[in-house]
Design a protein around this motif. Sequence first.
Motif, mmCIF file in Angstrom:
data_model
loop_
_atom_site.group_PDB
_atom_site.id
_atom_site.type_symbol
_atom_site.label_atom_id
_atom_site.label_comp_id
_atom_site.label_asym_id
_atom_site.label_seq_id
_atom_site.Cartn_x
_atom_site.Cartn_y
_atom_site.Cartn_z
ATOM 1 N N UNK A 42 0.832 -1.202 0.000
ATOM 2 C CA UNK A 42 0.000 0.000 0.000
ATOM 3 C C UNK A 42 0.868 1.254 0.000
ATOM 4 N N UNK A 43 1.948 1.228 0.747
ATOM 5 C CA UNK A 43 2.865 2.367 0.802
ATOM 6 C C UNK A 43 3.490 2.631 -0.564
ATOM 7 N N UNK A 44 3.866 1.574 -1.260
ATOM 8 C CA UNK A 44 4.456 1.726 -2.587
ATOM 9 C C UNK A 44 3.419 2.237 -3.585
ATOM 10 N N UNK A 45 2.226 1.668 -3.528
ATOM 11 C CA UNK A 45 1.175 1.995 -4.494
ATOM 12 C C UNK A 45 0.644 3.414 -4.298
ATOM 13 N N UNK A 46 0.414 3.796 -3.037
ATOM 14 C CA UNK A 46 -0.229 5.084 -2.771
ATOM 15 C C UNK A 46 0.751 6.233 -2.587
ATOM 16 N N UNK A 49 6.678 5.082 -2.090
ATOM 17 C CA UNK A 49 7.803 4.861 -1.182
ATOM 18 C C UNK A 49 8.093 3.372 -1.059
ATOM 19 N N UNK A 50 9.368 3.015 -1.100
ATOM 20 C CA UNK A 50 9.789 1.635 -0.894
ATOM 21 C C UNK A 50 9.561 1.228 0.562
ATOM 22 N N UNK A 53 11.344 3.164 3.038
ATOM 23 C CA UNK A 53 10.971 4.561 3.218
ATOM 24 C C UNK A 53 11.552 5.479 2.162
ATOM 25 N N UNK A 54 12.470 4.960 1.346
ATOM 26 C CA UNK A 54 13.066 5.762 0.272
ATOM 27 C C UNK A 54 12.100 5.849 -0.907
ATOM 28 N N UNK A 55 12.135 6.950 -1.658
ATOM 29 C CA UNK A 55 11.270 7.060 -2.838
ATOM 30 C C UNK A 55 11.628 6.005 -3.887
#
Length: 563
Positions: A42-46, A49-50, A53-55
Motif C-alpha cells: 500500500x505504501x508503494x502503491x499510494x 515509497x519503498x 521509506x526511500x522514494x
Amino acid sequence: MTLRTKLPAEQVLMVLLSIALCLALGAAAWAAPSDETMRFGEQMYRKGLLPSGAPIKAYVSGDVPVDGTSFTCVSCHLRSGLGSIEGEVITLPTNGRILYQPRRPFIPGSEFVPSYSNYAKYLPERPAYTDDSLAALILTGIDPTGRSVLKVMPRYDLGDKDMAIMISYLKSLSDQPPPGVTKEEIRFATVIVEGTDPVAVQSMLAPLQFSIDRKNSLATAAVKNHRVARMGYNMLGDLSALKFSLSRWTLKGAPATWLSQLEEYYRKEPVFALLGGISEGEWEPVHRFCEEKKIPNLFPVVDYPVLSDTDWYTLYFSRGVRQEGEAAARYLHGMAELFKGRPVLQLYRAGRKGQALAAGFRESWKTAGGGAITEVRLPANEKLTAKKVRQLVNRKNPAALVLWDDAASLPALSGLAAQKKRPGLVLASGTYLGKALWTIPEELRALLYLTYPYRLPQEDSRFDVNVKRVLQGRPLELYEQRIVRQSYLTGEVLGKALMMMRGEYYRDYLYDVIGMMSDMHYPLYERVSFGPGQRYASKGSYIVQLGSGRNPVLERRSEWVIP
C-alpha cells in the motif's frame, strides 16, 4: 502388535478429500499476503515509497529520472485499482483479478449493455498477465503483446523483493466482494442519533427510502415482465436485478458508547455503505467507525463534520458552519486595502457553532495574510446589548464588525446604522440567524452582510418539482426543506455512481467513481464538485444582503467565494 483395519471405500474417499481440503487451505493461507506485505505494498502503491521509506526510482519518457512520489500508482489507477476515465482518457485497471485475465473488446456477459460495451470496445486486446510479464511491464514499460506504454506510464526500478510485494498488493486490490454485497442484494444503513428533531429525521429518510424503493420496484417488475427485465438490463446491466435495503441504526446515550453500538449493528448486519445519517451535534464516533471498518458514509446531515486531509471514508456536503467563517475572511480580505489601518473586530458567542465560525474566520484570515484581529468572546448566557456594541465600536473603531451569534443579537445592532462612528459593514452568518434572517430590521439591512452557503432561495425554487417527487405527494411544507434537498442529492449521487461502476461494487471504487464525476447542479448547492480524494462536495459561500420591502429576497454581494 499393530492392528491394521481396512476402511470402507466411502471412508477412504472422505479421508482423501479431507487431506486435499487441508492442503488447499494451507496453500491458500501460504499464498495470502501477510499484513506486512499489504502495508508495504500500500505504501508503494499510494505514496511511491519503498518498504525502506526511500522514494521509488521512476523514469518517464523512457530514461528521464523522476521521484516515484510524484508519479504514484494511485494517482492514475486510483485507490481501488480499477482505473479511471477523464474525458476521452482511460486509465486501465491494475488489480490482479482483471490483469490476470485476457482482455477482449467486450466484457463477457455484458455485450449488450451500452455503459459496459462502450467502455470495453476501444481497449486493446492482450493475453492474461503472469507474475513475470507484470514485472516486465513495471520494469520496462512493455506489455505482454510487446506494446510500449512509456508514453503514458513511467517505468519503475524495483528489486525482486520489492517487486514481489507490489505484485502481491495488486492481486489483493478489489479482489473479493465487500460485506453487504451479494449476487441478489446491496445492503445499506443510515445512522440516526437519538433525540434528533423527528421532522429533521423524516426529512433525511424520505428521499433515501424513495431511492431504495424506486430501485427495488424495477427489480420486482423485471421478475414479472421480461420486456422490463430486458430494458433494465440493457440500461443497467446486472444492477437492474439487484435489490437494495436500508436499515436504521439508532445511536443512544453518550457518544463514548456509540462505537460499540455501531460495531454490534455491523456484526449483525454488514452493509456496503452508510447513506446520509443525521445528528444535531457529535458525529466523530461514526466517522472513526467508518475509517476503521473502511465503510463509505455518503453525506451525513451534520453541522460539524470531521475535518481531515487524510481520512477517506466519509463524504460531507461541506466543511460545515466553519466554512462560512472561512468564506467571510476571504471576502473581507479582498477589500482589506480599504480599511486604512483600522482593525477587524470579531465577536462570537461561546458554544460550538460560534467558536467554529470564529475559528474558520481566524485561520483563513491569517492564511490570507490579514492583519491583527480584535476578538471578544460572548459568554453563553450573556445578552448582547446595544450599549455593549456601541462601547466596543467606539473603543476599537473597527473597519468591519464580524458577529457570530443567533437572532437574539439583532436588536443590539439596530442602533449602528444611525451611529456616526461605525464600521463600514457588519458580517454575520445566515445559517446561524436561521429563519430570523427574513426579519432583519429595515434600517439594518444596508449595513448587515450575511454568509449564505447555498443557492439563493428564489433561484433554487426551480428544483422544487424534483424534490417533491421523492416525497410522493406529501406536502413539502411538512419537512425541513434544506435536509430534504440534501438527502435528495445523496440518492442522486449514489444512483449515478452505481451505474458508472459497471458491476464492480467495491467500496473504494464507489468513491473513485464519485471523484471522476463532472461538476453537477442539484438542489440547494450552487455547485457540487468532486475530485480524487476530495471529501467536501460544496466548497464555498455567497455573501448576501436582505433586500428592502415587506417581501424581501436575498441579494448577492459577491460571486461564489471559495476559501
